[in-house]
Every structure is written in C-alpha cells, then in structure tokens.
Design an enzyme around this catalytic site. Structure first.
Site, PDB file in Angstrom:
ATOM      1  N   ASP A   1       0.849  -1.188   0.000  1.00  0.00           N
ATOM      2  CA  ASP A   1       0.000   0.000   0.000  1.00  0.00           C
ATOM      3  C   ASP A   1       0.889   1.244   0.000  1.00  0.00           C
ATOM      4  OD1 ASP A   1      -3.210   0.496   1.000  1.00  0.00           O
ATOM      5  OD2 ASP A   1      -1.822   2.193   1.124  1.00  0.00           O
TER       6      ASP A   1
ATOM      7  N   ASN B   1     -12.839  -3.681   2.504  1.00  0.00           N
ATOM      8  CA  ASN B   1     -13.866  -2.653   2.611  1.00  0.00           C
ATOM      9  C   ASN B   1     -14.825  -2.787   1.443  1.00  0.00           C
ATOM     10  OD1 ASN B   1     -12.751  -1.355   4.920  1.00  0.00           O
ATOM     11  ND2 ASN B   1     -11.151  -0.498   3.607  1.00  0.00           N
TER      12      ASN B   1
ATOM     13  N   GLU C   1     -12.102   3.266  -1.177  1.00  0.00           N
ATOM     14  CA  GLU C   1     -11.644   4.358  -2.051  1.00  0.00           C
ATOM     15  C   GLU C   1     -11.427   3.869  -3.470  1.00  0.00           C
ATOM     16  OE1 GLU C   1      -7.955   5.775  -0.507  1.00  0.00           O
ATOM     17  OE2 GLU C   1      -8.846   6.329   1.412  1.00  0.00           O
ATOM     18  N   VAL C   2     -10.940   2.658  -3.596  1.00  0.00           N
ATOM     19  CA  VAL C   2     -10.606   2.117  -4.920  1.00  0.00           C
ATOM     20  C   VAL C   2     -11.611   1.020  -5.261  1.00  0.00           C
ATOM     21  CG1 VAL C   2      -8.862   0.959  -6.307  1.00  0.00           C
ATOM     22  CG2 VAL C   2      -8.157   2.641  -4.601  1.00  0.00           C
TER      23      VAL C   2
ATOM     24  N   HIS D   1     -10.209  -5.755  -3.286  1.00  0.00           N
ATOM     25  CA  HIS D   1      -8.868  -5.953  -2.709  1.00  0.00           C
ATOM     26  C   HIS D   1      -8.971  -6.279  -1.226  1.00  0.00           C
ATOM     27  CE1 HIS D   1      -9.845  -1.626  -2.386  1.00  0.00           C
ATOM     28  NE2 HIS D   1      -9.181  -1.642  -1.243  1.00  0.00           N
TER      29      HIS D   1
ATOM     30  N   HIS E   1      -6.754  -5.895   2.302  1.00  0.00           N
ATOM     31  CA  HIS E   1      -5.615  -5.292   2.991  1.00  0.00           C
ATOM     32  C   HIS E   1      -5.068  -6.371   3.926  1.00  0.00           C
ATOM     33  CE1 HIS E   1      -6.706  -0.927   2.265  1.00  0.00           C
ATOM     34  NE2 HIS E   1      -7.884  -1.496   2.046  1.00  0.00           N
TER      35      HIS E   1
HETATM   36  P1  AMP Z   1      -9.777   1.081   0.268  1.00  0.00           P
HETATM   37  O1  AMP Z   1     -10.098   2.281   1.116  1.00  0.00           O
HETATM   38  O2  AMP Z   1     -10.115  -0.213   0.953  1.00  0.00           O
HETATM   39  O3  AMP Z   1     -10.378   1.200  -1.117  1.00  0.00           O
HETATM   40  O4  AMP Z   1      -8.210   1.079   0.134  1.00  0.00           O
HETATM   41  C1  AMP Z   1      -7.529   1.510  -0.998  1.00  0.00           C
HETATM   42  C2  AMP Z   1      -6.055   1.510  -0.660  1.00  0.00           C
HETATM   43  O5  AMP Z   1      -5.319   1.640  -1.859  1.00  0.00           O
HETATM   44  C3  AMP Z   1      -5.616   2.668   0.252  1.00  0.00           C
HETATM   45  O6  AMP Z   1      -5.035   2.132   1.441  1.00  0.00           O
HETATM   46  C4  AMP Z   1      -4.586   3.430  -0.587  1.00  0.00           C
HETATM   47  O7  AMP Z   1      -3.509   3.902   0.176  1.00  0.00           O
HETATM   48  C5  AMP Z   1      -4.156   2.366  -1.593  1.00  0.00           C
HETATM   49  N1  AMP Z   1      -3.684   2.866  -2.875  1.00  0.00           N
HETATM   50  C6  AMP Z   1      -4.312   3.712  -3.715  1.00  0.00           C
HETATM   51  N2  AMP Z   1      -3.580   3.915  -4.829  1.00  0.00           N
HETATM   52  C7  AMP Z   1      -2.467   3.167  -4.689  1.00  0.00           C
HETATM   53  C8  AMP Z   1      -1.319   2.930  -5.499  1.00  0.00           C
HETATM   54  N3  AMP Z   1      -1.155   3.523  -6.683  1.00  0.00           N
HETATM   55  N4  AMP Z   1      -0.371   2.085  -5.040  1.00  0.00           N
HETATM   56  C9  AMP Z   1      -0.514   1.486  -3.834  1.00  0.00           C
HETATM   57  N5  AMP Z   1      -1.577   1.656  -3.028  1.00  0.00           N
HETATM   58  C10 AMP Z   1      -2.531   2.485  -3.450  1.00  0.00           C
END
Ligand code: AMP
Length: 114
Positions: free
Chosen positions: A30, A87, A95-96, A100, A102
């Site tokens: 991350d 999440n 966020e993404v 995925h 963690h």
């Molecule tokens: P979530 O809130 O569960 O969607 O977590 C998304 C995670 O992706 C966050 O912890 C971000 O820090 C991580 N993240 C977003 N963009 C990148 C990237 N380019 N490389 C590595 N981690 C990322």
C-alpha cells in the site's frame, strides 16, 4: 477497466513492485501504509466491490484467500497474527473500486481497521 488505478497497476501502466503475482492475483505494498506490513492483494480481473462477486468467481475468491494466507506466511506473520480486511462501499470507506484485501501486520493491531 479504464480509469481504475488497480487495473493500471495490473497492466503495468502504473509501476508497482509486486510482492506476489500469478495468473489471477497480484499483491503490492500500500502506498500509504498503516502498519509496518500493509499489502494489498487483488485479482487481475476488475471486480468493483465485494457485492459484485458472482458464483463464477468462486474459485478466484478462494484463491485470493489462500494467496493472502501464503503472503502472511512469507512475511512471518502467521504466528504473531495479522488482519485481513476488505472494505465494501461508501460507509466502509472503500476508495478504490477494484476488489482488494488489505493484509495488515507487524505490530499489535488493537482497534485498527482499514
Ligand atoms: P480502500 O479504502 O479499501 O479502497 O483502500 C484503498 C487503498 O489503496 C488505500 O489504502 C490506498 O492507500 C491504496 N492505494 C491507492 N492507490 C495506490 C497505489 N497507486 N499504489 C498502492 N496503493 C494504493
């Protein structure tokens, strides 16, 4: 999927060092780690959220879990313990929009969630 940051990592458009990869799954650190070990484990296939998992993803879902276990072992976390978090959606703070896990570890985690 266009405009998906994790699809760009899978394709190599965004450079990331994979700590694990196979034909279905990749894992990488991350970019904003919350713990000493904070690894994201994702399918190569674009599945937006946990809600979008379908019966045809059954083997992939099981594979993601076993890969997560293996990555925990590779990072010597299996005895100390770790947390695997997924999440789903707005209230969880996703966020993404690319499925995925963690993998969080390397310190006592207490109430920490992601
Ligand atoms: P979530 O809130 O569960 O969607 O977590 C998304 C995670 O992706 C966050 O912890 C971000 O820090 C991580 N993240 C977003 N963009 C990148 C990237 N380019 N490389 C590595 N981690 C990322």
């Amino acid at each position: 999927m266009k405009n998906c940051v994790f699809c760009k990592i899978v394709s190599g458009e965004i450079t990331s060092e994979f700590v694990y990869e196979d034909d279905r799954v990749v894992a990488f650190y991350d970019r904003a780690p919350l713990t000493p070990i904070h690894i994201l484990i994702i399918p190569r296939l674009h599945i937006p959220t946990f809600n979008d998992l379908q019966i045809e993803h059954k083997e992939l879902a099981g594979h993601l879990l076993l890969v997560s276990q293996e990555i925990a072992r590779q990072n010597y976390l299996q005895d100390k313990g770790y947390r695997l978090v997924m999440n789903c959606g707005r209230d969880a703070g996703q966020e993404v929009n690319h499925l995925h896990f963690h993998l969080l570890g390397g310190q006592p985690l207490g109430e920490l969630v992601r």
